[in-house]
Scaffold this motif. Structure first.
Motif, PDB file in Angstrom:
ATOM      1  N   GLY A   1     118.365  43.953  74.182  1.00 25.50           N
ATOM      2  CA  GLY A   1     116.930  44.497  74.217  1.00 25.50           C
ATOM      3  C   GLY A   1     117.242  45.577  74.886  1.00 25.50           C
ATOM      4  O   GLY A   1     116.646  46.723  74.712  1.00 25.50           O
ATOM      5  N   SER A   2     118.266  45.574  76.034  1.00 26.21           N
ATOM      6  CA  SER A   2     118.197  46.575  76.834  1.00 26.21           C
ATOM      7  C   SER A   2     118.982  47.952  76.320  1.00 26.21           C
ATOM      8  O   SER A   2     118.589  48.940  76.336  1.00 26.21           O
ATOM      9  N   LEU A   3     119.939  47.477  75.531  1.00 23.02           N
ATOM     10  CA  LEU A   3     120.807  48.693  74.728  1.00 23.02           C
ATOM     11  C   LEU A   3     119.907  49.065  73.475  1.00 23.02           C
ATOM     12  O   LEU A   3     119.969  50.306  73.308  1.00 23.02           O
ATOM     13  N   ILE A   4     119.212  48.171  72.938  1.00 20.87           N
ATOM     14  CA  ILE A   4     118.091  48.679  71.966  1.00 20.87           C
ATOM     15  C   ILE A   4     117.187  49.871  72.600  1.00 20.87           C
ATOM     16  O   ILE A   4     116.914  50.788  71.740  1.00 20.87           O
ATOM     17  N   SER A   5     116.685  49.560  73.583  1.00 19.91           N
ATOM     18  CA  SER A   5     115.901  50.662  74.193  1.00 19.91           C
ATOM     19  C   SER A   5     116.765  51.865  74.640  1.00 19.91           C
ATOM     20  O   SER A   5     115.966  53.004  74.430  1.00 19.91           O
ATOM     21  N   MET A   6     117.792  51.737  74.747  1.00 21.39           N
ATOM     22  CA  MET A   6     118.748  53.006  75.244  1.00 21.39           C
ATOM     23  C   MET A   6     118.820  53.796  73.873  1.00 21.39           C
ATOM     24  O   MET A   6     118.900  55.002  73.832  1.00 21.39           O
ATOM     25  N   LYS A   7     119.355  53.154  72.619  1.00 21.39           N
ATOM     26  CA  LYS A   7     119.312  53.593  71.339  1.00 21.39           C
ATOM     27  C   LYS A   7     118.115  54.143  70.738  1.00 21.39           C
ATOM     28  O   LYS A   7     118.029  55.438  70.423  1.00 21.39           O
ATOM     29  N   GLN A   8     116.995  53.803  71.177  1.00 17.81           N
ATOM     30  CA  GLN A   8     115.584  54.595  71.099  1.00 17.81           C
ATOM     31  C   GLN A   8     115.254  55.496  71.813  1.00 17.81           C
ATOM     32  O   GLN A   8     114.792  56.422  71.219  1.00 17.81           O
ATOM     33  N   LEU A   9     116.094  55.815  72.658  1.00 18.70           N
ATOM     34  CA  LEU A   9     115.985  57.022  73.569  1.00 18.70           C
ATOM     35  C   LEU A   9     116.925  58.194  73.205  1.00 18.70           C
ATOM     36  O   LEU A   9     117.206  59.188  73.680  1.00 18.70           O
ATOM     37  N   ASN A  10     117.851  57.694  72.098  1.00 13.86           N
ATOM     38  CA  ASN A  10     118.813  58.538  71.473  1.00 13.86           C
ATOM     39  C   ASN A  10     120.015  58.753  72.593  1.00 13.86           C
ATOM     40  O   ASN A  10     120.440  59.986  72.785  1.00 13.86           O
ATOM     41  N   LEU A  11     120.152  57.856  73.469  1.00 10.36           N
ATOM     42  CA  LEU A  11     121.400  57.749  74.384  1.00 10.36           C
ATOM     43  C   LEU A  11     122.696  57.656  73.844  1.00 10.36           C
ATOM     44  O   LEU A  11     122.827  57.094  72.824  1.00 10.36           O
ATOM     45  N   TYR A  12     123.793  58.549  74.194  1.00  7.90           N
ATOM     46  CA  TYR A  12     125.057  58.257  73.748  1.00  7.90           C
ATOM     47  C   TYR A  12     125.716  57.229  74.251  1.00  7.90           C
ATOM     48  O   TYR A  12     126.511  56.541  73.448  1.00  7.90           O
ATOM     49  N   HIS A  13     125.696  57.023  75.405  1.00  3.06           N
ATOM     50  CA  HIS A  13     126.762  56.227  75.995  1.00  3.06           C
ATOM     51  C   HIS A  13     125.902  55.339  77.216  1.00  3.06           C
ATOM     52  O   HIS A  13     125.103  56.110  77.637  1.00  3.06           O
ATOM     53  N   VAL A  14     126.455  54.232  77.671  1.00  8.62           N
ATOM     54  CA  VAL A  14     126.100  53.753  78.916  1.00  8.62           C
ATOM     55  C   VAL A  14     127.293  53.399  79.693  1.00  8.62           C
ATOM     56  O   VAL A  14     128.403  52.761  79.159  1.00  8.62           O
ATOM     57  N   ILE A  15     127.256  53.894  80.867  1.00 13.01           N
ATOM     58  CA  ILE A  15     128.132  53.609  81.793  1.00 13.01           C
ATOM     59  C   ILE A  15     127.838  53.127  83.206  1.00 13.01           C
ATOM     60  O   ILE A  15     126.686  53.664  83.813  1.00 13.01           O
ATOM     61  N   THR A  16     128.372  52.197  83.715  1.00 14.67           N
ATOM     62  CA  THR A  16     127.688  51.284  85.153  1.00 14.67           C
ATOM     63  C   THR A  16     128.844  50.667  85.938  1.00 14.67           C
ATOM     64  O   THR A  16     129.944  50.323  85.378  1.00 14.67           O
ATOM     65  N   ARG A  17     128.551  50.683  87.095  1.00 12.08           N
ATOM     66  CA  ARG A  17     129.532  49.991  87.865  1.00 12.08           C
ATOM     67  C   ARG A  17     128.690  48.562  88.391  1.00 12.08           C
ATOM     68  O   ARG A  17     127.700  48.781  88.914  1.00 12.08           O
TER      69      ARG A  17
END
Length: 312
Positions: free
Chosen positions: A262-278
């Motif tokens: 669900g979190s990743l879907i929200s990122m795609k809805q915002l047209n984000l290209y990548h997610v990077i995190t520590r």
């Protein structure tokens, strides 16, 4: 004779950068890695008039042979140190550290931190041993940097979004309080370092509601950042992504993965290209869910760290 003194504006900060960068590469074993703060930025960091940071150098025959600086936290009274030194001058770190500890203590600090480079799963290396000899203790869990290309990621065909919702009312203080209540002090520290207490439009927060009680069982959050600003290759990414499952709800792997999707879907809805995190490796089920979705550490191995601390 080696002289220990405070850095000055007319010191060679490019040489100081080289010391820090060479030390980083020497201990990480990765010659591709580089320290992110260049000489001019280091100068601004340690010669700014508000005196929130301080740095000291060891000089021999007009050559800077060792450097150590302490950077005060914007959230707590504590600070973390950065360091660089030539081979053979490790003995000067004690004297530099005494100066940094005194400065941090004067500002009301109770701890100072040092981040060391580690390989995935590594629990011992020469850098960890060095800082332990200087009185530091390792955190219980390491931190790794992971990334996912959202353009290639696909959610499950039977994805169920029930109970996952935006949480505008859940502010910085509430999130921090939940982490501390749940005993997630490492995650709280990481959140403090990556997020501002003020409400910013670049921050997205989601919650997962428990089906039986309708209480918050999980929190996910990330920041939207603009990459390659002003170029033809301008795009948005998600950074500082975190996913916390409250321990009293004992969610199974399926529910954790559903919340992550669900979190990743929200990122795609915002047209984000990548997610990077520590992320911390304390929560294996969350880490396992991320790996299942395709998160990886390739080409980011030198960004894995273990934090050490020293009570002052």
């Amino acid at each position: 004779m080696v002289q220990i003194r405070t850095v000055k504006e007319n010191d060679n900060f490019d040489a100081i950068y080289d010391l820090i960068n060479d030390t980083l590469q020497r201990y990480s074993g990765d010659l591709r890695g580089s320290y992110g703060v260049k000489g001019e930025q280091l100068k601004k960091q340690y010669c700014y008039p508000n005196l929130s940071n301080m740095a000291f150098i060891a000089v021999e025959d007009d050559t800077i042979v060792a450097f150590m600086g302490v950077i005060s936290s914007k959230v707590t009274t504590n600070g973390h140190i950065e360091c660089g030194f030539l081979v053979g001058y490790e003995s000067k770190l004690d004297e530099l550290l005494i100066k940094c500890v005194a400065f941090a203590r004067e500002r009301g600090g109770h701890k100072i931190y040092k981040f060391t480079s580690t390989k995935f799963g590594q629990v011992r290396n020469k850098e960890i041993a060095l800082w332990e000899r200087l009185g530091f203790t390792s955190d219980e869990y390491a931190l790794i940097t992971t990334t996912l290309d959202l353009r290639k990621w696909k959610e499950s065909e039977d994805f169920d979004a029930s109970g996952i919702e935006s949480a505008i009312e859940l502010d910085y203080d509430n999130i921090l309080r939940i982490f501390i209540e749940d005993g997630e002090h490492e995650m709280a520290e990481l959140f403090q370092n990556q997020y501002s207490p003020t409400k910013n439009p670049d921050r997205v927060v989601l919650t997962l509601r428990d089906k039986a009680t309708n209480e918050i069982a999980g929190i996910a959050y990330y920041r939207v950042v603009l990459c390659n600003k002003g170029t033809k290759n301008e795009f948005f990414d998600a950074s500082a992504f975190g996913l916390h499952i409250r321990p009293e709800f004992l969610l199974n792997r399926h529910e954790i993965r559903r919340f992550l999707q669900g979190s990743l879907i929200s990122m795609k809805q915002l047209n984000l290209y990548h997610v990077i995190t520590r992320i911390t490796l304390k929560n294996f089920r969350v880490f396992a869910a991320m790996v299942t979705e395709g998160f990886h550490n390739e080409h980011l191995e030198s960004a894995n760290v273990l934090r050490l601390y020293r009570n002052i």
